[in-house]
Structures are given as structure tokens and as C-alpha cells.
Design a protein around this motif. Structure first.
Motif, PDB file in Angstrom:
ATOM      1  N   LEU A 191       7.116   2.026   9.842  1.00  0.00           N
ATOM      2  CA  LEU A 191       6.866   1.071  10.929  1.00  0.00           C
ATOM      3  C   LEU A 191       7.854   1.285  12.084  1.00  0.00           C
ATOM      4  O   LEU A 191       7.510   1.160  13.259  1.00  0.00           O
ATOM      5  CB  LEU A 191       6.959  -0.369  10.402  1.00  0.00           C
ATOM      6  N   ARG A 192       9.085   1.637  11.712  1.00  0.00           N
ATOM      7  CA  ARG A 192      10.099   1.906  12.741  1.00  0.00           C
ATOM      8  C   ARG A 192       9.708   3.132  13.561  1.00  0.00           C
ATOM      9  O   ARG A 192       9.844   3.153  14.787  1.00  0.00           O
ATOM     10  CB  ARG A 192      11.452   2.120  12.056  1.00  0.00           C
ATOM     11  N   VAL A 233      11.905   0.596   1.763  1.00  0.00           N
ATOM     12  CA  VAL A 233      12.656   1.282   2.818  1.00  0.00           C
ATOM     13  C   VAL A 233      11.734   2.278   3.512  1.00  0.00           C
ATOM     14  O   VAL A 233      11.694   2.371   4.747  1.00  0.00           O
ATOM     15  CB  VAL A 233      13.903   1.991   2.232  1.00  0.00           C
ATOM     16  N   ASP A 234      10.958   3.005   2.694  1.00  0.00           N
ATOM     17  CA  ASP A 234      10.019   3.987   3.224  1.00  0.00           C
ATOM     18  C   ASP A 234       9.011   3.319   4.168  1.00  0.00           C
ATOM     19  O   ASP A 234       8.703   3.824   5.247  1.00  0.00           O
ATOM     20  CB  ASP A 234       9.301   4.664   2.046  1.00  0.00           C
ATOM     21  N   THR A 235       8.514   2.152   3.759  1.00  0.00           N
ATOM     22  CA  THR A 235       7.550   1.421   4.589  1.00  0.00           C
ATOM     23  C   THR A 235       8.151   1.048   5.937  1.00  0.00           C
ATOM     24  O   THR A 235       7.549   1.257   6.992  1.00  0.00           O
ATOM     25  CB  THR A 235       7.109   0.135   3.858  1.00  0.00           C
ATOM     26  N   ASP A 246      19.133  -1.352  10.770  1.00  0.00           N
ATOM     27  CA  ASP A 246      18.853  -0.224   9.902  1.00  0.00           C
ATOM     28  C   ASP A 246      18.005  -0.725   8.732  1.00  0.00           C
ATOM     29  O   ASP A 246      18.390  -1.695   8.064  1.00  0.00           O
ATOM     30  CB  ASP A 246      20.181   0.350   9.381  1.00  0.00           C
ATOM     31  N   PRO A 247      16.827  -0.103   8.474  1.00  0.00           N
ATOM     32  CA  PRO A 247      15.913  -0.637   7.444  1.00  0.00           C
ATOM     33  C   PRO A 247      16.591  -0.943   6.111  1.00  0.00           C
ATOM     34  O   PRO A 247      16.415  -2.024   5.555  1.00  0.00           O
ATOM     35  CB  PRO A 247      14.870   0.472   7.306  1.00  0.00           C
ATOM     36  N   LYS A 248      17.371   0.013   5.596  1.00  0.00           N
ATOM     37  CA  LYS A 248      17.983  -0.194   4.286  1.00  0.00           C
ATOM     38  C   LYS A 248      18.930  -1.396   4.313  1.00  0.00           C
ATOM     39  O   LYS A 248      18.924  -2.247   3.418  1.00  0.00           O
ATOM     40  CB  LYS A 248      18.743   1.085   3.883  1.00  0.00           C
ATOM     41  N   LYS A 249      19.734  -1.498   5.378  1.00  0.00           N
ATOM     42  CA  LYS A 249      20.709  -2.591   5.450  1.00  0.00           C
ATOM     43  C   LYS A 249      20.016  -3.940   5.563  1.00  0.00           C
ATOM     44  O   LYS A 249      20.441  -4.926   4.951  1.00  0.00           O
ATOM     45  CB  LYS A 249      21.628  -2.392   6.654  1.00  0.00           C
ATOM     46  N   ASN A 259       0.810  -1.209   0.000  1.00  0.00           N
ATOM     47  CA  ASN A 259       0.000   0.000   0.000  1.00  0.00           C
ATOM     48  C   ASN A 259       0.849   1.267   0.000  1.00  0.00           C
ATOM     49  O   ASN A 259       0.384   2.360   0.319  1.00  0.00           O
ATOM     50  CB  ASN A 259      -0.960  -0.018   1.194  1.00  0.00           C
ATOM     51  N   ASP A 260       2.132   1.095  -0.320  1.00  0.00           N
ATOM     52  CA  ASP A 260       3.044   2.223  -0.483  1.00  0.00           C
ATOM     53  C   ASP A 260       3.730   2.088  -1.840  1.00  0.00           C
ATOM     54  O   ASP A 260       4.763   2.689  -2.091  1.00  0.00           O
ATOM     55  CB  ASP A 260       4.079   2.191   0.656  1.00  0.00           C
ATOM     56  N   GLY A 261       3.172   1.251  -2.706  1.00  0.00           N
ATOM     57  CA  GLY A 261       3.780   1.017  -4.015  1.00  0.00           C
ATOM     58  C   GLY A 261       4.975   0.083  -3.968  1.00  0.00           C
ATOM     59  O   GLY A 261       5.698  -0.062  -4.949  1.00  0.00           O
TER      60      GLY A 261
END
Lengths: 315, 415
Positions: free
Chosen positions: B233-234, B227-229, B399-402, B207-209
Motif C-alpha cells: 500500500l505504501r 508488513v508486506d501488505t 515505517d510499516p514495521k514500526k 488476501n495476503d495471508g
């Protein structure tokens, strides 16, 4: 014609005698093997064959469904050593083993001394110490998991009532706390075996030695460190080695309480191995981890035996 | 001496027994010669599952003289380990009820669907699910049950916090959660523990593409939308709007708290009412809403489908397997299972069975907009495994991206 017949028969007869003797000697030499044969066979089937199978699997390429696709060379091993978490997991495993075994042995020494003393109700206490051993490890771990639960756990309840805590702590969600609690459970389930082995050791120390020490005016501490402890060495050695192996391979405690999580923060090599097979779907790499695990246990036990100069015990 | 002898005999017996055990095990693979007897491994969904299959098999055997179905029930927690063992030891059952199929199809272990059910049954499956059970363009597995995820919210808590409508955008999720927290409740129950973090994460990311793959079907797990999602949540977690430690919380814990009226919102499937809420608190006043989306425009839902796999095992079992599967997919037999287990249908003919109940109707209606995990990619189970192990750490110490980069690496390694 008849003559030659007799002669050959005679030659045969003389030849038969020494052969029969060697046969008997050979038979006698083989008798021990007949006796140990079944046990050897059992060990070969139950112990050696799985080890061979494990090493063979670690060199194979196995698809995610479980089909064997052929040889994979050493790729499984290089994949394993590429895992970023491996070093942390191995170090944690060593700390876990050292911590659990040392604490277990220290407490067991005291417990065994208690069980060896004469006091009313000793039989009941001895039975009580066996209970954690008789209960399934998985069950014990699950009971502790619930006792430490964030919402319903009795540990939080008690600490809140005693005003030690102001709000509940999610014990098993924080890696360091979780590790300490799991080590405590591992100690708890290891105690019965270790203390009973040491108790057996205590009972082999002859009373005359203590009597002599008393006559020579040796104090309690001195008697313990100069007589009891040295004479317990064989028992301590056995208890510690078996404990090291058990704790190293311990799966149910960690799996039931944290599943090695969050992430890999409470994994030991044993749970890590399981995750590689069933989360990462890589049976080959998991087998490689099993081989490394096996080698680690062997090395640890050998180092321990060397450090404790076990040959002196055998002699 | 006598004792020694007994010991040796015992040891000898153990060895012989062990070895006969082994040899028997390895020869029974491949279905054997008796093609009228098949083995069916079914998953335990709840306490009713075994009773249903026992009854169905009894009726099937009565209607088809000489055919026999050996049932084995396996708990979901042990299923993965069991299935791996079946395949590795070449003792696969003839029919397997599971949540994956594509690696069996890739390795040539299973029949294409068209070979084991009648054309009527085959054409009765809803097209959405047919697409989900294809490997390289051929349908291999049979869609068995379906499930969809929606947002559950506690109406009483919402009223107390002065919220009139369930949230539609992520901004509303956060502000509603803050209002709920002010009243002492947990705003949003976020289960990112190993049980099912792939489902929870995807319910938000879609729901965020975001998603698992890009438009060309390549793995795109570390794409910016994902990452945005995770950052959202974080943020919810770090602002104290979720329950403590989402990275170790499983769905059952969150919904136990929800049923007790302590959690304001949470995402779950149609089995929630019978499985989580009614056993704890039948009087809970709750509502169901579409999954919130980042901008509030399109609300996708997460679809989940479990399947039946038919294993070849040498091919002699085809007749019996086909008979049994056709029998199971008869409308009344199949609908009975769905009703008993509270799942959504995968066939058109059973489609109406649950729509009469307004609770289930919402899930049935949400299915057409459902997005599914890429189960037709054989690498998916390894990717899901990596997600289960590490996704939760992205809202805690990681870290989300990692974290997403790590999962992407695993995905690419598996192809």
C-alpha cells in the motif's frame, strides 16, 4: 424552696444576657457567610467537585466498557508517561498556546486602538469584530476545514487562479501547514474577546494624561509606549490569562479540522486526552492526562502572573 | 440591595436544581421498578432509521398493551462517547444497537442471547454470525445487520485505459492503476484516515495471508504478511497511484470522488450505491468484483456485523426486552429494516429478501467467504482504536514495521 427557685432563676437570667450577646455577635460574624454561601456552594459543586472526581478517576482501574474495577494506584500515570508521543504532544501544546496567544494579543492591541478611534461607522465595525465570537467555534472550524479542502476548497481555488500554486495543496494533511492554519483559526476566534477587553482598558485611561504628554511634547510612539501600554497592563493581563486557558483547552478547532492527525502529529494534550479515552479505551489513563493538563494550566498561569508581577496591579 | 437578593435567590435555585438533577440521574439507573417500560438506544444509519423504529415501536405497543419502549437515536460519531457514559454512570439502556459486545459480556452487564429471544429466533441466526457474537463460547449479542466489502471499479475509466477485466492479483492492481493514472484518473482510492482504516487494511491483509491474530488466537499484528501488505500500500501511495495523503482521507471522500468518475477503483460495502453513488451521479458506469489477492488464488471478503446488546440492569426488564426483541426479529419486520437500510441479513429467514436484486446478490454471495475482525475479544475496540490513530502513517511518514509493532504493543497490553 421558693428562695432557691428565685435564686436559680436569677442566676439563669444573668447567665442568659452574655450568651445572648455572644449569640448576636456570632450571628453578625456569620452574616457574610450566609450571603456568600450560595456562591461558594455553587463553586464547590460546579468547580471543585469535578476536580476531585477527575483526580479520583485517574487513580482507578476502569474497564474498556466503562465499569470501575477498583483502585489502580499510580499505574495510569506510569502508563501515560510511557506513551512515546506524550513529550511531542506537550511541547506542541506549549508552542500552540504561546503562538496563538502572542499573535492574538498583538493583533488585538491594534484592533482595540482602531475601535477606540472616532470614525464614521465605528458602531458597525465594533459589531463586525464580535461576529467570530458569537459564531460557534465548531462551526468556524468546519467552515475553515472546507475552505482548505484539497478538492473543493476556496483557498486552493483562489491561489490557483492567482497562479500562486500550480496544483492544489492538501493543507490539512501536512502537519506543519495544518498546525499553522489551525493556529490562525484559534487567533481568529480569540480576537473579539481580547480586543474588547483591551478596548475597555483603553477607555479607562483619562484624557488628562494624554493632554499632559502632549504639553510635554511627547511624540506618538513615545506616548503609546510610555503611557498607553503601561496603563493597559491590567487589561492585557486579564485578556492574556483567559486566552491562555481557553487556547490550552481548545478542543473543537483541532478535532474538527485534523482530529490531531495524521497519527499524533497535530495533537495537543486536550485532543490526546480524548483519544486515550475513546480510541485506546482507557478512561483511567485519560483522567491522568486530564490531571496533568490541569496542573500544566495552573503552572503556566502562575508563571505568567509571576513574570508580569501581578501583585503590583492588585495593590 | 434588591438586585443582590434576586441574585442570591437565583444562585440558590441553580444549586438546588443542579443537585436534584444529579440525584434523579443516579437513581434512575438499574431499570427502576416499572419493568414494562424499557429504553432502547438505536444507532442512526441514515435518514430513514428513526422513522422505521418509531413505526415499529408504535405497532409493538399497540400489540402488547401496557408495554412501552422509549427510543433514543444516537449518531455513530457520538456513539462511543455515549455508551461509555451510560456504563460509567450506571444508566445503561435495556437494549443497545452497537458494533461491540464482548467487553459488556466480560463485565457481566448483558444477558446471554438465549435468555432474551425465543428458541425460534435464536436458531434462525446464520451460523457465521453466531460465531461472531460469542464470548467464551456463549452467544451474548444478537446479530443485527451485516455488511461485506467488494472492489468497486469504474467501467468507463477502465475502457479508456484499455483494461478489460477488473484486477485479480496485486500486480494487476498496480499495473491497472498505472494505466488509469496515465489517463488522468486516480488509480486506486485508498482511505487510511481515522474513520475506518482497520477495515481498509484488513481487506488487503486477509488476501495476503495476514490478519489480526495467529492460528492460536494470539495477537499477531506485526506478522510478516501484514508488513508486506503495508509495504504494498505504501508503494502504491509513493508511486502516486492513490489520491494524495491516504493517511488523512476517509471513505466518504474517496467515494465522493469515485462517484464523480475521478477514481478508478476502491473497496466499499453494499450501502455504496444508495449512500455514495446515487446521490452524486446515478449514471455512473461501475462494476463490482471480488477483493484482489496477492497471488490471485483465494479472494476473501471483509465481513462486518453490528449487534443488539440486552443489558440486565437488575433483571426486572427481561420480560419486556424479550417481547420486543422477538417482535423485531419477526421475518417481515426484520426484512423491512434491511430493505430500507440496504444491509445484508443475519438470519436465514430474511436471507432471500435482498437476493432478487443483482447488485445485492453479489454481496450476499460473498458473505460465506467473509472474514471478520476479532470482535469477540474484548481488547478489540482498543486495538481498532490504535489502528485508526496510527495505521495511516505507515504509508506516509512512518515505517510499516514500526507502526505495526506499536499496535501490537497496545494489543498485548489490553490482553
Amino acid at each position: 424552696m421558693q428562695d432557691t427557685d428565685v435564686r436559680t432563676r436569677g442566676a439563669r437570667a444573668t447567665a442568659r444576657a452574655p450568651r445572648a450577646r455572644t449569640g448576636r455577635r456570632l450571628g453578625q460574624a456569620l452574616i457574610p457567610y450566609v450571603w456568600i454561601g450560595p456562591a461558594t456552594l455553587l463553586i464547590a459543586v460546579v468547580v471543585l467537585w469535578p476536580v476531585v472526581e477527575m483526580i479520583r478517576t485517574s487513580l482507578q482501574k476502569i474497564s474498556s466498557s466503562g465499569v470501575t474495577l477498583g483502585s489502580n494506584g499510580t499505574t495510569n500515570y506510569s502508563d501515560l508517561f510511557d506513551e512515546g508521543d506524550l513529550v511531542h504532544v506537550v511541547v506542541r501544546t506549549l508552542l500552540w498556546v504561546a503562538g496563538v496567544v502572542i499573535v492574538t494579543m498583538v493583533i488585538s492591541l491594534a484592533l482595540a486602538q482602531l475601535l477606540n478611534a472616532r470614525f464614521p461607522g465605528r458602531r458597525v465595525v465594533r459589531w463586525a469584530v464580535i461576529v467570530p465570537w458569537a459564531a460557534s467555534v465548531l462551526m468556524t472550524a468546519l467552515v475553515w476545514k472546507w475552505m482548505l479542502d484539497n478538492y473543493f476548497g476556496v483557498v486552493n481555488e483562489v491561489l490557483l487562479d492567482l497562479h500562486v500554486l500550480h496544483k492544489p495543496v492538501n493543507w490539512l494533511a501536512h502537519p506543519d501547514q495544518a498546525m499553522l492554519w489551525m493556529m490562525w483559526v484559534a487567533v481568529f476566534v480569540s480576537l473579539p474577546f481580547a480586543s474588547f477587553v483591551i478596548l475597555a482598558g483603553l477607555q479607562t485611561i483619562p484624557g488628562e494624561v494624554y493632554e499632559a504628554a502632549r504639553v510635554d511634547g511627547s511624540g506618538t510612539f513615545r506616548t503609546y509606549f510610555r503611557i498607553t501600554l503601561p496603563m493597559l497592563r491590567p487589561a492585557l493581563l486579564i485578556a492574556a490569562i483567559i486566552n491562555v486557558i481557553n487556547v490550552f483547552n481548545s478542543f473543537p478547532i483541532i478535532w474538527a479540522m485534523t482530529q490531531g492527525g495524521p497519527g499524533h502529529a497535530t495533537d495537543t494534550t486536550t485532543t490526546f486526552m480524548y483519544k486515550i479515552a475513546f480510541f485506546d479505551q482507557n478512561v483511567g489513563e485519560s483522567a491522568a492526562m486530564a490531571v496533568v493538563n490541569f496542573a500544566l494550566v495552573l503552572v503556566m498561569v502562575l508563571l505568567y502572573l509571576r513574570a508580569s508581577r501581578w501583585r503590583e496591579e492588585v495593590r | 440591595m434588591k438586585r443582590h437578593l434576586i441574585g442570591v435567590i437565583a444562585a440558590g435555585l441553580t444549586v438546588t436544581l443542579g443537585m436534584t438533577g444529579c440525584s434523579k440521574g443516579s437513581s434512575s439507573g438499574g431499570g427502576g421498578g416499572d419493568s414494562k417500560t424499557i429504553k432502547f438506544v438505536a444507532a442512526i444509519y441514515d435518514d430513514n432509521t428513526k422513522g422505521y423504529w418509531d413505526g415499529l415501536i408504535k405497532d409493538f405497543e399497540a400489540a402488547n398493551k401496557g408495554y412501552k419502549v422509549n427510543l433514543e437515536m444516537v449518531d455513530w460519531t457520538q456513539m462511543d462517547a455515549k455508551v461509555k457514559t451510560y456504563v460509567q454512570t450506571k444508566q445503561t439502556p435495556d437494549i443497545l444497537n452497537y458494533n461491540a459486545f464482548s467487553d459488556f459480556a466480560r463485565d457481566g452487564l448483558t444477558y446471554p442471547a438465549s435468555e432474551v429471544v425465543s428458541p425460534q429466533v435464536l436458531s434462525d441466526f446464520t451460523p457465521t454470525f453466531v460465531d461472531q457474537t460469542k464470548y467464551n463460547g456463549t452467544q451474548y449479542a444478537l446479530p443485527f445487520i451485516a455488511s461485506a466489502r467488494l472492489l468497486f471499479f469504474n467501467k468507463d475509466l477502465f475502457k479508456k485505459a484499455g483494461i478489460t477485466n477488473p484486477p485479480s492479483t496485486w500486480a494487476e492492481v498496480k499495473s491497472d492503476a498505472q494505466k488509469l493514472k496515465a489517463k488522468g484518473a486516480v488509480g486506486y482510492g485508498l482511505p487510511l484516515g481515522p474513520e475506518e482504516s482497520q477495515a481498509e487494511f484488513y481487506s488487503w491483509a486477509m488476501n495476503d495471508g495476514g490478519g489480526w491474530v495467529d492460528s492460536s488466537g494470539k495477537w499477531a499484528i506485526n506478522q510478516p504478511a501484514n508488513v508486506d501488505t503495508l509495504n504494498f500500500l505504501r508503494d502504491l501511495t509513493k508511486s502516486g497511484l492513490t489520491q494524495p495523503n491516504p493517511e488523512t482521507t476517509d471513505r466518504k471522500t474517496v467515494f465522493n470522488q469515485f462517484a464523480q468518475g475521478k477514481v478508478g477503483m476502491g473497496i466499499n460495502g453494499p450501502f455504496t450505491r444508495a449512500g455514495f453513488i446515487d446521490p452524486v451521479n446515478k449514471n455512473l458506469n461501475y462494476g463490482i468484483a471480488p477483493l484482489p489477492s496477492k497471488d490471485g488464488s483465494v479472494h476473501n471478503t471483509l465481513g462486518v456485523v453490528d449487534v443488539l446488546n440486552a443489558f440486565k440492569n437488575g433483571g426486572k426488564n427481561k420480560d419486556a426486552v424479550t417481547k420486543f426483541l422477538n417482535y423485531f426479529y419477526q421475518q417481515q419486520n426484520y426484512a423491512k429494516f434491511l430493505k430500507l437500510e440496504n444491509f445484508l441479513p443475519t438470519t436465514k429467514s430474511a436471507g432471500s429478501a435482498l437476493s432478487s436484486d443483482p447488485y445485492y446478490k453479489q454481496f450476499v454471495d460473498a458473505l460465506p467467504q467473509a472474514k471478520f475482525a476479532p470482535t469477540s475479544n474484548p481488547a478489540w475496540s482498543a486495538v481498532a482504536g490504535a489502528v485508526k490513530q496510527s495505521m495511516g502513517t505507515a504509508v506516509a511518514s512512518g515505517d510499516p514495521k514500526k507502526v505495526l509493532d506499536g499496535i501490537q504493543k497496545t494489543a498485548e497490553k489490553n490482553g
